[in-house]
Design a protein around this motif. Structure first.
Motif, PDB file in Angstrom:
ATOM      1  N   HIS A  25      -8.429 -14.834 -18.129  1.00 17.93           N
ATOM      2  CA  HIS A  25      -7.678 -14.369 -16.955  1.00 17.93           C
ATOM      3  C   HIS A  25      -8.549 -13.548 -16.008  1.00 17.93           C
ATOM      4  O   HIS A  25      -8.216 -13.406 -14.836  1.00 17.93           O
ATOM      5  N   TRP A  26      -9.654 -12.978 -16.506  1.00 19.79           N
ATOM      6  CA  TRP A  26     -10.427 -12.044 -15.688  1.00 19.79           C
ATOM      7  C   TRP A  26     -11.185 -12.721 -14.553  1.00 19.79           C
ATOM      8  O   TRP A  26     -11.558 -12.075 -13.582  1.00 19.79           O
ATOM      9  N   GLY A 195       0.680  -4.815 -15.955  1.00 18.74           N
ATOM     10  CA  GLY A 195      -0.249  -5.762 -16.559  1.00 18.74           C
ATOM     11  C   GLY A 195      -1.341  -5.075 -17.344  1.00 18.74           C
ATOM     12  O   GLY A 195      -1.138  -3.992 -17.905  1.00 18.74           O
ATOM     13  N   VAL A 196      -2.510  -5.685 -17.377  1.00 17.18           N
ATOM     14  CA  VAL A 196      -3.662  -5.143 -18.107  1.00 17.18           C
ATOM     15  C   VAL A 196      -4.710  -4.695 -17.100  1.00 17.18           C
ATOM     16  O   VAL A 196      -5.232  -5.506 -16.330  1.00 17.18           O
ATOM     17  N   GLY A 197      -5.016  -3.402 -17.121  1.00 13.51           N
ATOM     18  CA  GLY A 197      -5.998  -2.846 -16.197  1.00 13.51           C
ATOM     19  C   GLY A 197      -7.230  -2.309 -16.883  1.00 13.51           C
ATOM     20  O   GLY A 197      -8.065  -1.648 -16.253  1.00 13.51           O
ATOM     21  N   ASN A 253     -10.401  -1.126 -15.181  1.00 20.25           N
ATOM     22  CA  ASN A 253     -10.894  -2.182 -14.299  1.00 20.25           C
ATOM     23  C   ASN A 253      -9.799  -2.549 -13.288  1.00 20.25           C
ATOM     24  O   ASN A 253      -9.363  -3.701 -13.211  1.00 20.25           O
ATOM     25  N   PRO A 254      -9.343  -1.566 -12.482  1.00 17.36           N
ATOM     26  CA  PRO A 254      -8.188  -1.802 -11.600  1.00 17.36           C
ATOM     27  C   PRO A 254      -8.443  -2.824 -10.505  1.00 17.36           C
ATOM     28  O   PRO A 254      -7.504  -3.462 -10.028  1.00 17.36           O
ATOM     29  N   ALA A 255      -9.698  -3.013 -10.114  1.00 13.97           N
ATOM     30  CA  ALA A 255      -9.986  -3.970  -9.050  1.00 13.97           C
ATOM     31  C   ALA A 255      -9.646  -5.396  -9.467  1.00 13.97           C
ATOM     32  O   ALA A 255      -9.372  -6.250  -8.614  1.00 13.97           O
ATOM     33  N   ALA A 256      -9.664  -5.657 -10.762  1.00 17.01           N
ATOM     34  CA  ALA A 256      -9.363  -7.004 -11.252  1.00 17.01           C
ATOM     35  C   ALA A 256      -8.172  -6.987 -12.204  1.00 17.01           C
ATOM     36  O   ALA A 256      -8.055  -7.838 -13.087  1.00 17.01           O
ATOM     37  N   GLN A 257      -7.282  -6.009 -12.041  1.00 13.29           N
ATOM     38  CA  GLN A 257      -6.145  -5.870 -12.944  1.00 13.29           C
ATOM     39  C   GLN A 257      -5.337  -7.165 -13.016  1.00 13.29           C
ATOM     40  O   GLN A 257      -5.094  -7.829 -12.007  1.00 13.29           O
ATOM     41  N   ILE A 258      -4.923  -7.523 -14.232  1.00 14.48           N
ATOM     42  CA  ILE A 258      -4.178  -8.753 -14.447  1.00 14.48           C
ATOM     43  C   ILE A 258      -2.693  -8.439 -14.509  1.00 14.48           C
ATOM     44  O   ILE A 258      -2.208  -7.856 -15.482  1.00 14.48           O
ATOM     45  N   ASP A 259      -1.964  -8.811 -13.477  1.00 17.75           N
ATOM     46  CA  ASP A 259      -0.508  -8.715 -13.466  1.00 17.75           C
ATOM     47  C   ASP A 259       0.019 -10.097 -13.821  1.00 17.75           C
ATOM     48  O   ASP A 259      -0.105 -11.035 -13.035  1.00 17.75           O
ATOM     49  N   PHE A 260       0.591 -10.241 -15.012  1.00 18.60           N
ATOM     50  CA  PHE A 260       0.994 -11.561 -15.467  1.00 18.60           C
ATOM     51  C   PHE A 260       2.170 -12.122 -14.673  1.00 18.60           C
ATOM     52  O   PHE A 260       2.438 -13.316 -14.728  1.00 18.60           O
TER      53      PHE A 260
END
Length: 270
Positions: A25-26, A195-197, A253-260
């Motif tokens: 996902h990243w 999501g995952v940050g 890593n908020p610049a590429a945070q994954i909001d599902f």
């Protein structure tokens, strides 16, 4: 090309070529965690594993994002002891080491006399697990579902996972299945309301035994954060109960945070 899903295809020169199932996902050209740690576990077990020894601890340091290019492995037996074996592996892409793994194996033996303290452990396996799916997700707030976005909350989380083949054409060993599933420690501890940050920089898996079959559960135990640094721990389960632990450290890593909820690739592994 193998008809079954796999993270890597073996090449004629001994390298491993990532498939679309290894994508993360990243980023479009980033490999997912289970693919990387699973490959390291497979290489070390095949090179140095012995039947009389249990692979008791594997630590994988993720130096940089692994990408969709041919990957090679460099291995070394550090210690070949009577009761303890230590080995290491580097995964290399384009001449650069992207991950380094260390494996500790202990010779199986009779347990000592007496009784010890054991933590209470409960894990409810999903009653309607879909055998066609490789991962099921659950949280105290939502129960078990098949969508990660359902669990973007602050509740305790868990997964029930059956890993795809790490290398096409060869079945995963119980050890490889345990390691690939344990990479979900990052997901069950770092998944929040947005999501995952956090992106994990390592994984440590510690096992008292191997899983009884291909399904492995991962349930969050702790999650501590400060100054953009996260530490998460989880317990590993199978149908017979708890059998090991996972731990990850991660950096914000908020610049590429994954909001599902906005994920264009919902089928990929985190």
């Amino acid at each position: 090309m193998s008809e079954r899903p796999a993270h890597f295809e073996p090449t004629d020169d001994g390298a491993f070529l990532p498939t679309r199932f290894a994508q993360s996902h990243w980023g479009e050209d980033h490999l997912n965690g289970p693919a990387v740690v699973g490959l390291a576990a497979r290489v070390l077990e095949r090179e140095f594993g012995l039947d009389d020894f249990l692979p008791a601890r594997l630590t994988v340091d993720l130096f940089k994002a692994a990408r969709g290019v041919p990957t090679t492995a460099k291995t070394n037996l550090v210690r070949d002891g009577r009761r303890v074996r230590n080995s290491e592996c580097e995964l290399v892409q384009d001449g650069v080491t992207v991950a380094r793994a260390t494996l500790v194996q202990y010779r199986r033996a009779e347990a000592p006399r007496g009784e010890e303290w054991t933590a209470s452990a409960e894990f409810d396996i999903p009653s309607h697990a879909d055998p066609a799916r490789s991962i099921h997700l659950g949280s105290d707030e939502k129960g078990w579902t098949q969508a990660i976005v359902d669990h973007q909350n602050t509740a305790r989380k868990r997964t029930w996972t059956r890993s795809i083949q790490v290398v096409a054409g060869t079945e995963n060993s119980p050890f490889v299945n345990a390691v690939a599933a344990a990479e979900g420690t990052s997901l069950v501890t770092n998944l929040g309301t947005a999501g995952v940050g956090y992106i994990n920089g390592d994984l440590t898996v510690a096992l008292s035994r191997l899983p009884v079959d291909e399904w492995v559960g991962v349930q969050a135990d702790s999650h501590w954060v400060a100054d953009g640094i996260s530490v998460g721990t989880a317990t590993l389960y199978d149908r017979a109960g708890a059998f090991g632990s996972g731990m990850v450290t991660a950096v914000s890593n908020p610049a590429a945070q994954i909001d599902f909820g906005n994920d264009p690739f919902p089928s990929r592994t985190h």
